[in-house]
Structures are given as C-alpha cells and as structure tokens.
Design a protein around this motif. Structure first.
Motif, PDB file in Angstrom:
ATOM      1  N   TYR A 116       7.463  33.449  56.415  1.00 44.00           N
ATOM      2  CA  TYR A 116       6.659  34.251  57.329  1.00 44.00           C
ATOM      3  C   TYR A 116       5.209  33.777  57.316  1.00 44.00           C
ATOM      4  N   THR A 117       4.614  33.693  58.495  1.00 43.92           N
ATOM      5  CA  THR A 117       3.203  33.369  58.639  1.00 43.92           C
ATOM      6  C   THR A 117       2.534  34.483  59.427  1.00 43.92           C
ATOM      7  N   LEU A 118       1.211  34.585  59.274  1.00 42.03           N
ATOM      8  CA  LEU A 118       0.472  35.636  59.963  1.00 42.03           C
ATOM      9  C   LEU A 118      -0.259  35.048  61.156  1.00 42.03           C
ATOM     10  N   LYS A 170       3.995  49.281  45.871  1.00 44.81           N
ATOM     11  CA  LYS A 170       3.686  48.600  44.609  1.00 44.81           C
ATOM     12  C   LYS A 170       2.233  48.140  44.547  1.00 44.81           C
ATOM     13  N   ILE A 171       1.476  48.309  45.632  1.00 42.91           N
ATOM     14  CA  ILE A 171       0.079  47.871  45.667  1.00 42.91           C
ATOM     15  C   ILE A 171      -0.816  48.995  45.169  1.00 42.91           C
ATOM     16  N   GLU A 172      -1.561  48.721  44.149  1.00 37.32           N
ATOM     17  CA  GLU A 172      -2.439  49.734  43.550  1.00 37.32           C
ATOM     18  C   GLU A 172      -3.511  50.156  44.554  1.00 37.32           C
ATOM     19  N   GLY A 173      -3.704  51.466  44.655  1.00 34.34           N
ATOM     20  CA  GLY A 173      -4.736  52.001  45.525  1.00 34.34           C
ATOM     21  C   GLY A 173      -4.298  52.279  46.948  1.00 34.34           C
ATOM     22  N   ILE A 174      -3.058  51.931  47.279  1.00 37.96           N
ATOM     23  CA  ILE A 174      -2.533  52.182  48.627  1.00 37.96           C
ATOM     24  C   ILE A 174      -1.597  53.380  48.592  1.00 37.96           C
ATOM     25  N   GLU A 175      -1.868  54.353  49.444  1.00 37.62           N
ATOM     26  CA  GLU A 175      -1.009  55.536  49.581  1.00 37.62           C
ATOM     27  C   GLU A 175      -0.113  55.343  50.794  1.00 37.62           C
ATOM     28  N   PHE A 224      -0.487  47.170  62.665  1.00 38.39           N
ATOM     29  CA  PHE A 224       0.375  45.990  62.738  1.00 38.39           C
ATOM     30  C   PHE A 224       1.806  46.415  63.015  1.00 38.39           C
ATOM     31  N   LEU A 225       2.568  45.487  63.585  1.00 35.19           N
ATOM     32  CA  LEU A 225       3.972  45.735  63.867  1.00 35.19           C
ATOM     33  C   LEU A 225       4.813  44.877  62.943  1.00 35.19           C
ATOM     34  N   THR A 226       6.064  45.289  62.746  1.00 32.55           N
ATOM     35  CA  THR A 226       6.971  44.557  61.869  1.00 32.55           C
ATOM     36  C   THR A 226       8.347  44.398  62.495  1.00 32.55           C
ATOM     37  N   ASN A 227       8.939  43.238  62.306  1.00 34.92           N
ATOM     38  CA  ASN A 227      10.362  43.044  62.568  1.00 34.92           C
ATOM     39  C   ASN A 227      10.843  41.869  61.732  1.00 34.92           C
ATOM     40  N   VAL A 228      12.143  41.688  61.642  1.00 37.94           N
ATOM     41  CA  VAL A 228      12.717  40.705  60.728  1.00 37.94           C
ATOM     42  C   VAL A 228      12.368  39.273  61.124  1.00 37.94           C
ATOM     43  N   ILE A 229      12.243  38.992  62.409  1.00 38.98           N
ATOM     44  CA  ILE A 229      11.968  37.625  62.844  1.00 38.98           C
ATOM     45  C   ILE A 229      10.495  37.275  62.651  1.00 38.98           C
ATOM     46  N   THR A 230       9.593  38.122  63.098  1.00 42.39           N
ATOM     47  CA  THR A 230       8.161  37.854  63.009  1.00 42.39           C
ATOM     48  C   THR A 230       7.607  38.138  61.625  1.00 42.39           C
ATOM     49  N   GLY A 231       8.142  39.156  60.976  1.00 42.18           N
ATOM     50  CA  GLY A 231       7.582  39.632  59.717  1.00 42.18           C
ATOM     51  C   GLY A 231       6.533  40.679  60.009  1.00 42.18           C
ATOM     52  N   ILE A 232       5.252  40.264  60.015  1.00 41.67           N
ATOM     53  CA  ILE A 232       4.145  41.174  60.314  1.00 41.67           C
ATOM     54  C   ILE A 232       3.262  40.537  61.383  1.00 41.67           C
ATOM     55  N   LEU A 269      -4.822  44.287  55.029  1.00 44.39           N
ATOM     56  CA  LEU A 269      -3.583  44.649  54.343  1.00 44.39           C
ATOM     57  C   LEU A 269      -2.416  43.817  54.861  1.00 44.39           C
ATOM     58  N   ALA A 270      -2.421  43.506  56.149  1.00 45.57           N
ATOM     59  CA  ALA A 270      -1.362  42.666  56.715  1.00 45.57           C
ATOM     60  C   ALA A 270      -1.313  41.307  56.016  1.00 45.57           C
ATOM     61  N   HIS A 271      -2.474  40.713  55.753  1.00 42.82           N
ATOM     62  CA  HIS A 271      -2.538  39.435  55.043  1.00 42.82           C
ATOM     63  C   HIS A 271      -1.897  39.561  53.662  1.00 42.82           C
ATOM     64  N   LEU A 272      -2.249  40.595  52.942  1.00 45.30           N
ATOM     65  CA  LEU A 272      -1.727  40.796  51.596  1.00 45.30           C
ATOM     66  C   LEU A 272      -0.226  41.019  51.611  1.00 45.30           C
ATOM     67  N   LEU A 273       0.251  41.803  52.563  1.00 44.77           N
ATOM     68  CA  LEU A 273       1.676  42.115  52.623  1.00 44.77           C
ATOM     69  C   LEU A 273       2.519  40.895  52.986  1.00 44.77           C
ATOM     70  N   VAL A 274       2.002  40.020  53.834  1.00 43.89           N
ATOM     71  CA  VAL A 274       2.743  38.798  54.164  1.00 43.89           C
ATOM     72  C   VAL A 274       2.912  37.928  52.922  1.00 43.89           C
ATOM     73  N   GLN A 275       1.865  37.830  52.120  1.00 46.11           N
ATOM     74  CA  GLN A 275       1.949  37.066  50.884  1.00 46.11           C
ATOM     75  C   GLN A 275       3.023  37.644  49.956  1.00 46.11           C
ATOM     76  N   LYS A 276       3.001  38.967  49.813  1.00 49.35           N
ATOM     77  CA  LYS A 276       3.962  39.626  48.935  1.00 49.35           C
ATOM     78  C   LYS A 276       5.377  39.525  49.508  1.00 49.35           C
ATOM     79  N   LEU A 277       5.510  39.548  50.817  1.00 46.67           N
ATOM     80  CA  LEU A 277       6.815  39.412  51.461  1.00 46.67           C
ATOM     81  C   LEU A 277       7.412  38.044  51.167  1.00 46.67           C
ATOM     82  N   ASN A 278       6.617  36.995  51.343  1.00 46.26           N
ATOM     83  CA  ASN A 278       7.100  35.640  51.063  1.00 46.26           C
ATOM     84  C   ASN A 278       7.411  35.449  49.588  1.00 46.26           C
ATOM     85  N   ASP A 279       6.605  36.060  48.726  1.00 45.25           N
ATOM     86  CA  ASP A 279       6.868  35.978  47.291  1.00 45.25           C
ATOM     87  C   ASP A 279       8.212  36.620  46.942  1.00 45.25           C
TER      88      ASP A 279
END
Length: 279
Positions: A121-123, A218-223, A241-249, A264-274
């Motif tokens: 996934y890329t942003l 799992k991200i500290e400080g995010i509710e 931001f929007l999400t789906n399986v093909i695009t990711g975020i 947050l979208a940047h951070l979540l894409v990194q965690k998704l790929n990880d």
C-alpha cells in the motif's frame, strides 16, 4: 429469440437473459487483493462472504470452504500470470429460474482478476476533493452492510462526482447522517479521536475498515470510536480518509471549503504494510 441492440439473435447466445445477478441484482461479491500469491485478509473476506450468503438466503455449497475459495482464486491468478500483485473479484449469484421468487437457492460463482501496479500500500497525497451526494440515501438496514450486485447509488454517485469535478462523494443515510464514500468506508480525525460510522448506520462492513480500527487501537494517544457523524462534523475535522482493500487508505484533502491534513493516514499506512509483511 431475443432482440439485442436491434439484432434478433438466439436467446442461448446471451446468458444474461437468465442470470439472476443481471436481472434482479441477486448476487453478492468480494473484491480481493493478492500480493505474492497470497490473498490479503482471506479469513475476513471468507466469513463476510458466508455471512452475506446467509443474509440473502443463498444455499452454501458443502465444498465452498475457505481453502476452496483460496484455491480457486489463486488458480486463476497464476494462470493469468498475476501472482505478484492482482485484484480479484468473486461474484456469487443464485442459479437461474423464477422471477422475483427464485426456483432454487443453489448458487454459482464467477472469478475474474486484473493486475495491480503496486505490491504494497502507498499513500496518494495528491489533491482529493469530495462532497455530499444527496440525490439518493443509503438505508439503515442489514442489506446495506453487505456487498451486493445492486450498486446503483454508487454508480449514480460516481457519475455525479465526475460531472462536478470531484474525486469522490460521501453518502448519507435516511437520517441525513454520514455513512461512507462511494468506494469504501470513511474515517474522521478530530483531535486525538479517530471516528467512523457504526455499521448500524448503513455502512459497508468493510474488511479494510476492520484492519484500520484494529491498528489504530494500538497507537498510543489515539481514541478510536464508532459513532454517528453528521455532515457538519466533517467541517470541524482535522483529517478525513477513506479505506478499501485495493487502495488501502486514501486521504481526503478537501471537503467544501475545508482543507485537511493526513498525518494519521501516513502512520496507519506504515503500520498496515508492517502488519502484512509480518503475516
């Protein structure tokens, strides 16, 4: 005989005249992403497909196990030389017979696959503008949460977006609350809160939605919250931001006169790929 675009032809040359997914929208589907010959989030896709079949009272074949579904998809992907990165769609439809009342609840399925450019996934940080689509409303009901072959709201909404120079549109339900976007689920960031509409509001029970909710918790400080969002709330948000399986975020950069960040979208894409690399 039938008349197809002005030509009289044999009915048995056009299978759509008997296909219930074409005639009545009597079908459901799953869109899958394959990376390196592996279906991402296979278990989530499989159980959503099974749940959807039960909702619309389709008979689930005895051999339609998760392993069988995986085998059939990957067999096609390998045959087409798409193992590195591909998009596959499996459509399940009730077999021929009957009008609104089917003569059988037995099903058939169709799988097709196309190549994807990116493996992981890329942003996309390019300008991405959205607005509300209010010509038709999403019903707050169980059928709205499954991927059926009746997507007329999404089709007409996409035409509206194209005619108005928009990248996407936000759908609202019969209570005028925000539901989702045309091609996926919607998330809103306000301060330290990540919010998405609950499935009970009529949104799709998205596979990527589930992944993002789990990663964000799992991200500290995010509710993380699933709660009702009004159109007015969107203009007070810091990030959409929007999400789906093909695009990711996909970050939304503009809604009406409001511009948004994508931290947050940047951070979540990194965690998704990880998370994908670890599995």
């Amino acid at each position: 005989m039938i008349n197809f675009n002005g030509d009289i032809t044999a009915q048995n040359d056009n299978i759509l005249t008997q296909n219930r997914a074409f005639l009545y929208g009597d079908g459901i589907f799953e869109t899958l992403k394959i990376i390196n010959n592996k279906i991402l989030f296979l278990e989530d896709h499989y159980f959503r497909l099974m749940a959807s079949m039960r909702v619309v009272r389709m008979e689930i074949p005895m051999n339609f196990t998760m392993e069988y579904m995986e085998e059939q998809v990957l067999k096609l992907v390998q045959q087409n030389g798409l193992s590195a990165s591909a998009r596959a769609r499996i459509t399940v439809f009730r077999n021929d017979g009957g009008l609104y009342l089917p003569q059988t609840n037995n099903v058939s399925f169709l799988i097709h696959a196309t190549p994807l450019e990116n493996t992981f996934y890329t942003l996309n940080t390019a300008s991405y503008e959205v607005d509300l689509y209010k010509d038709f409303y999403v019903a707050r009901q169980l059928l709205s949460s499954i991927k059926s072959t009746n997507k007329m709201i999404n089709v007409t909404g996409s035409i509206f977006a194209n005619e108005n120079g928009l990248n996407n549109c936000i759908l609202v339900n019969d209570s005028k609350n925000v539901v989702e976007v045309l091609q996926g689920n919607l998330f809103m960031v306000t301060g330290n809160k990540l919010i998405t509409p609950p499935v009970s509001e009529g949104c799709l029970n998205g596979v990527m939605r589930k992944q993002i909710l789990a990663l964000a918790k799992k991200i500290e400080g995010i509710e993380v919250k699933e709660e009702i969002i009004s159109p007015f709330d969107l203009q007070k948000a810091d990030e959409l931001f929007l999400t789906n399986v093909i695009t990711g975020i996909q970050p939304i950069t503009k809604y009406r006169k409001k511009d948004f960040t994508s931290n947050l979208a940047h951070l979540l894409v990194q965690k998704l790929n990880d998370s994908i690399s670890e599995n």
